[in-house]
Scaffold this active site. Structure first.
Site, short mmCIF file in Angstrom:
data_model
loop_
_atom_site.label_atom_id
_atom_site.label_comp_id
_atom_site.label_asym_id
_atom_site.label_seq_id
_atom_site.Cartn_x
_atom_site.Cartn_y
_atom_site.Cartn_z
N PRO A 86 83.29 0.88 -67.73
CA PRO A 86 83.55 2.20 -67.37
C PRO A 86 82.65 3.04 -68.08
CG PRO A 86 85.74 1.51 -68.16
CD PRO A 86 84.58 0.35 -68.05
N GLU A 113 90.51 -3.35 -74.29
CA GLU A 113 89.92 -1.98 -74.37
C GLU A 113 88.37 -1.88 -74.80
OE1 GLU A 113 92.09 0.82 -74.56
OE2 GLU A 113 93.35 -1.15 -73.78
N ARG A 151 73.56 -8.36 -50.66
CA ARG A 151 73.22 -8.01 -49.10
C ARG A 151 71.73 -7.53 -48.99
NH1 ARG A 151 73.61 -2.81 -47.87
NH2 ARG A 151 74.09 -2.86 -45.96
N ASP A 166 70.95 2.40 -44.24
CA ASP A 166 72.08 2.50 -45.05
C ASP A 166 72.45 3.86 -45.64
OD1 ASP A 166 73.24 -0.19 -45.23
OD2 ASP A 166 72.12 -0.44 -47.14
N1 ADE Z 1 85.91 -1.83 -65.73
C1 ADE Z 1 87.01 -1.20 -65.70
N2 ADE Z 1 86.56 0.00 -65.01
C2 ADE Z 1 85.27 -0.30 -64.48
C3 ADE Z 1 84.45 0.54 -63.71
N3 ADE Z 1 84.57 1.74 -63.14
N4 ADE Z 1 83.06 0.02 -63.68
C4 ADE Z 1 82.72 -0.98 -64.17
N5 ADE Z 1 83.55 -2.01 -64.80
C5 ADE Z 1 84.75 -1.53 -65.01
#
Ligand code: ADE
Length: 223
Positions: A86, A113, A151, A166
């Site tokens: 994330p 984490e 794809r 797309d």
């Molecule tokens: N791992 C946890 N959340 C994530 C996200 N939003 N994007 C990529 N990997 C992740």
């Protein structure tokens, strides 16, 4: 294209990537996909892949050794190493197009984490997030990432126009689509789509795409 996915949860990746178009992409040879369990690169009896963070704090951090060992053994020439996290750069259709031109991707799925930062600094070429929310682990994100790229590989979509049309390719969402019946529960398909005037249909679709983008994704019109 070859893709290697390194994860603690191979089964999360396997099922969705072995159905439908992803399955056909592998059968046709457009995609060579290998899903690996990170624990296969541990040397201890308990196959430990995580440890407590230096400096304290909640949760566990993924250890560097198995990740480096996995990537070292899978790397072959021009491999691009991607970490799903994330904290990464946000994935979008343009990034999918860019990655679809690579010959070999090695995808590391983060968990707990996070991963020891020496992995990010010394092993990973790009950190990728699939959106501004936190999943329980990167395997789910990797499925999304692999699907969006696959794809776009030559020969995978039946009709090449599908990828060109797309949403996001031209910075707009797609126009609405309708199929038979022409009337359902009293709701009619717009007349213009039944009339066969292709210039008019194209104009209508453009207007609808704009209106839909304005309503659902105004940020796309401002960027
Ligand atoms: N791992 C946890 N959340 C994530 C996200 N939003 N994007 C990529 N990997 C992740």
């Amino acid at each position: 294209m070859r893709i290697d996915v390194i994860t603690l949860f191979p089964e999360i990746c396997r099922a969705p990537l072995n159905e439908s178009m992803m399955k056909r992409a592998q059968q046709s040879g457009a995609l060579e996909l290998h899903i690996h369990n990170l624990r296969d690169w541990t040397n201890d009896r308990h196959h430990i892949v995580d440890d407590a963070p230096f400096g304290g704090g909640p949760g566990m951090v993924m250890k560097p050794e198995p990740i480096f060992a996995a990537v070292d053994s899978l790397r072959a020439g021009e491999s691009r190493v991607v970490l799903m996290t994330p904290q990464g750069r946000r994935f979008d259709q343009h990034a999918a197009q860019r990655f679809s031109r690579d010959g070999h991707l090695i995808i590391i799925c983060g968990h707990y984490e996070g991963v020891d930062h020496r992995v990010v600094e010394n092993l990973v070429d790009e950190e990728i997030s699939i959106g501004d929310y936190v999943l329980t682990n990167g395997a789910i994100a990797a499925v999304v990432f692999v699907d969006a790229i696959t794809r776009l590989l030559p020969g995978v979509l039946g009709d090449v126009r599908s990828a060109a049309d797309d949403s996001f390719v031209e910075g707009l969402l797609e126009a609405p689509q309708y199929t038979r019946p022409a009337e359902f529960r009293g709701w009619k398909v717009p007349d213009v789509l039944l009339g066969g005037n292709h210039a008019e249909i194209a104009r209508w679709r453009r207007e609808q795409a704009l209106a839909r983008t304005e309503k659902n994704r105004p940020d796309l019109l401002r960027d």
